[in-house]
Design an enzyme around this catalytic site. Sequence first.
Site: not given
Length: 356
Positions: A124, A190, A223, A247
Amino acid sequence: MTHLVTLIPGDGIGPEVTEAARHVLEATGVRLEWAVERAGAEALEREGATLPDRVLDRIRRSRVALKGPITTPVGTGFRSVNVALRHELDLFAAVRPARSLPGVPTRYPNVDLVVIRENTEDLYAGIELERGAPETAELRRHLSALGHEVREDAGITLKPISVSGARRIVRFAFAFARETGRRRITLGHKANIMRFSDGLFLQIALEEAPAHPDVVLEEMQIDQLSMRLTHDPETFDVLLLPNLYGDILSDLCAGLVGGLGLAAGANLGWEYAVFEPVHGSAPDIAGRGLANPIAMIRSGAMLLRHLGEDDAADAVEAAVDDVLRRGEVRTRDLGGTARTDDVARAVTAALRRARR
Ligand code: ATP
């Protein structure tokens, strides 16, 4: 003492919910002086800019703002006001509590967690190269020289995560946990795939952790964390997340405890603080008095706490809980028929009842 607060009504349902929040905050008896500033669609129409400098100057002066949601018109070339505000005022931490509320039926009755989202970096950061643009072709050539093939018809968004950016949000999260009596931080990442961005974020957190022995740091792939949140959200305490994951999971956590109409938030930096709900401008229900103002009212309670008005903040939260527990006055998103200002009046009445 009178606190000066910049009030940005925002777009869509923004003016309705900020007005409701103002009504409730004024009923606490805390002396607030509001400086109302337009940003977003209305400012664009009148002044040709979605975030006029005047608005930033005003927030710099008051140091705190209560802000309604602002729409970023797609395809106009204007940078998101939300992103611009966070950058200009260096509001690097978003704090979004998700707590099960009385009288709001959800799958899990005992959720009490806080999402801390890094607010300035990651995907972002706004570093984007358009498909087909000369700059994109140039970057492709550089990448190709380094052995990375990017297709000619690709657009590119970059994901920068810095040592300094990661360190300040990590330190913020530990300090937040300590100050609010929370004991465990779960960092979502991740890092196995994005070693130099998420991996760096994780590395910095692991480096910082020994300096904070009173708070446990655990790490989890994003995840797996998402799955765990849908199975046993009650086991989480503080979630520390880079921008994009933050977000997405803020909305997920809002959904776990009753939806966007209830989820409050704060954007904090070392100098300035802007309080705003997690939800957007909800154009589908704007201007009809249907919006739930509770997310905005609870953001207002966070503002009061930030100003050191803890008793008033507690009173607002208790009044909201009281209205929800009674269940007589609810907006449509919670299965009721009440209007935005009915909720504001009910919360104000609950505040007054508690004071008697
Ligand atoms: P953005 O991109 O700004 O997040 P969005 O349209 O994706 O905008 P929201 O504006 O948050 O997301 O709206 C998502 C859904 O939630 C819409 O159906 C909207 O009506 C509903 N919603 C959001 N906020 C509220 C609220 N305060 N009260 C009732 N419904 C709401």
